[in-house]
Design an enzyme around this catalytic site. Structure first.
Site, PDB file in Angstrom:
ATOM      1  CB  THR A  95      -4.790   2.268 -21.945  1.00  0.00           C
ATOM      2  OG1 THR A  95      -4.823   2.317 -23.365  1.00  0.00           O
ATOM      3  CG2 THR A  95      -6.165   2.518 -21.386  1.00  0.00           C
ATOM      4  CG  ASP A 115      -8.327   8.806 -24.523  1.00  0.00           C
ATOM      5  OD1 ASP A 115      -7.349   8.041 -24.672  1.00  0.00           O
ATOM      6  OD2 ASP A 115      -9.401   8.439 -24.023  1.00  0.00           O
ATOM      7  NE  ARG A 149      -6.455  -4.203 -19.466  1.00  0.00           N
ATOM      8  CZ  ARG A 149      -7.460  -4.698 -20.189  1.00  0.00           C
ATOM      9  NH1 ARG A 149      -7.306  -5.802 -20.883  1.00  0.00           N
ATOM     10  NH2 ARG A 149      -8.618  -4.087 -20.221  1.00  0.00           N
ATOM     11  CD  GLU A 160      -4.766   5.010   0.640  1.00  0.00           C
ATOM     12  OE1 GLU A 160      -4.832   5.896   1.508  1.00  0.00           O
ATOM     13  OE2 GLU A 160      -5.604   4.086   0.540  1.00  0.00           O
ATOM     14  CE1 TYR A 199      -4.328   0.334  -0.374  1.00  0.00           C
ATOM     15  CE2 TYR A 199      -4.262  -1.731   0.839  1.00  0.00           C
ATOM     16  CZ  TYR A 199      -4.935  -0.830   0.030  1.00  0.00           C
ATOM     17  OH  TYR A 199      -6.196  -1.100  -0.374  1.00  0.00           O
ATOM     18  CE  LYS A 204      -7.284   0.351 -25.594  1.00  0.00           C
ATOM     19  NZ  LYS A 204      -7.394   1.230 -24.413  1.00  0.00           N
TER      20      LYS A 204
HETATM   21  N1  DSN Z   1     -12.733  -0.783 -25.211  1.00  0.00           N
HETATM   22  C1  DSN Z   1     -11.405  -0.437 -25.653  1.00  0.00           C
HETATM   23  C2  DSN Z   1     -11.246  -0.734 -27.108  1.00  0.00           C
HETATM   24  O1  DSN Z   1     -11.415  -1.892 -27.442  1.00  0.00           O
HETATM   25  O2  DSN Z   1     -10.938   0.129 -27.914  1.00  0.00           O
HETATM   26  C3  DSN Z   1     -11.076   0.954 -25.332  1.00  0.00           C
HETATM   27  O3  DSN Z   1     -11.233   1.150 -23.958  1.00  0.00           O
END
Ligand code: DSN
Length: 408
Positions: free
Chosen positions: A218, A192, A227, A48, A46, A221
């Site tokens: 994110t 974004d 993640r 925080e 933890y 990807k």
């Molecule tokens: N749901 C994701 C996607 O597949 O693009 C984005 O958060």
């Protein structure tokens, strides 16, 4: 492993990935080092707060790992400040909204059914319930963002924040133009780049940080990390962003994921990652060209990035039918709306295709040629089980030669 039930499911999931062709545009395979860090002892801690300002003792290594991740991300994306704690892309966007908006403030973002994202103001998402979102879309003819139209909309709705970036958009985004539009109406700009941040790191897409007040992404990807998500901003917004993440919307950060992120940022700054990003884009181009040459319409006529959407309605199919057919032969995609789709989101007229995961497995243009033809043949012969069986074995022939980091 002692827990045989879980062990079996992990094994089957790995096998599924090995035997399938994963063309989900938002998925990827992180390195073994990243996976190891995510399962490390840091998952217990933890912490925080922020480095040197924690609410728990024993945070010395936590401070170091978080600082390392922050510094690597700052260098990778060339920005003043990075918060590496958001648990997801939606939470990263939520923190930006919390930092700068009051409820009912006006925001302008890309329409979900034309490529945007749930957290960009969808009525079923917290963002659409709390803030007053207005939307821009793509031009009916070109199916690309019409920047003059965005400007017109901005002048008419006078937003406090403009959001650019998308989940299903295959063209280069002009951040400079978005910035000029935002400035002209006194709005802040949030870019974004969840889908394209790996391409930005790999120098295959322009970087939004010089033009944006906030950049969220994110990390799992095209960026090929674990993640989770990060928020980038200028020094001016550092304090309000950090306060919005913790204690605003989150408690303790997931330090194991932050450790994984630190590794991913280092990997993404390598020459090898630049080669990877180049291959991701080249593979998407080749795959879309093969599919077009087989008689299909691709939204906006092609792609500049890692993904594209096939409009299967011109052949009389639905996205949902095609996704199910492809699943039968071991090709995994998702049904996806096309701009101005007449069908609802559970059916759709399109399927979205992305190349980050297969490129991580080492597949190149030759494999894309084969896969493009298999996809096309499968769609045309969706009622012919014998044909689908033979296509499935062609998929297996391809997958046999390519592994991925989490597969042992
Ligand atoms: N749901 C994701 C996607 O597949 O693009 C984005 O958060």
């Amino acid at each position: 492993m002692i827990d045989k039930e879980v062990e079996k499911l992990i094994h089957l999931e790995a096998l599924r990935h090995k035997e399938d062709l994963n063309l989900i545009a938002s998925e990827n395979y992180p390195s073994k080092e990243v996976l190891k860090a995510c399962g490390s002892i840091f998952s217990t801690k933890y912490a925080e707060g922020y480095p040197k300002k924690r609410y728990y003792e024993g945070c010395e290594m936590a401070d170091e790992i978080e600082t390392l991740a922050i510094n690597r991300a700052k260098e990778l994306f060339n920005c003043d400040h990075v918060n590496v704690q958001p648990h997801s892309g939606t939470q990263a966007n939520m923190a930006v909204y919390l930092a700068v908006l009051n409820s009912n403030d006006s925001v302008l973002s890309m329409r979900l059914d034309q490529g945007g994202h749930l957290s960009h103001g969808s009525k079923v998402n917290f963002s659409g319930k709390i803030y007053n979102f207005n939307f821009y879309g793509v031009d009916r003819e070109t199916e690309m963002i019409d920047y003059d139209e965005v400007e017109k909309q901005a002048k008419s709705v006078n937003p406090k924040l403009i959001v650019c970036g998308a989940s299903a958009y295959s063209r280069i985004i002009d951040f400079n133009r978005f910035s000029k539009i935002a400035k002209s109406v006194g709005a802040l700009l949030l870019s974004d780049v969840a889908h394209i941040s790996g391409l930005i790191a790999g120098k295959m897409h322009p970087n939004p940080t010089p033009f944006s007040d906030f950049v969220t992404t994110t990390t799992h990807k095209t960026l090929r990390g674990p993640r989770g998500a990060i928020i980038m901003c200028s020094e001016k917004f550092k304090q309000s962003i950090d306060k919005a993440v913790f204690p605003g919307i989150q408690g303790g950060p997931f330090l194991n994921m932050i450790a994984g992120r630190a590794i991913a940022f280092k990997e993404a700054s390598s020459i090898n990652f630049q080669k990877y990003s180049k291959n991701v884009v080249s593979n998407a181009k080749v795959l879309s060209e093969v599919i077009i040459s087989n008689g299909f319409r691709v939204v906006s006529g092609g792609t500049d990035n890692h993904q594209f959407t096939i409009d299967v309605s011109t052949q009389g199919y639905t996205g949902s039918e095609v996704a199910t057919t492809l699943k039968k032969i071991g090709i995994i995609v998702n049904k996806n709306g096309i701009p101005y789709d007449k069908l609802p989101p559970k059916i759709t007229s399109g399927v979205r295709i992305g190349t980050p995961a297969l490129t991580s497995r080492g597949m190149l243009n030759d494999e894309m040629q084969l896969i493009g033809n298999i996809i096309s043949e499968a769609i045309y012969s969706r009622d012919d089980n014998k044909k689908l069986d033979s296509l499935k074995s062609r998929v297996k022939d391809i997958t046999e030669g390519f592994s991925f980091p989490g597969y042992d």
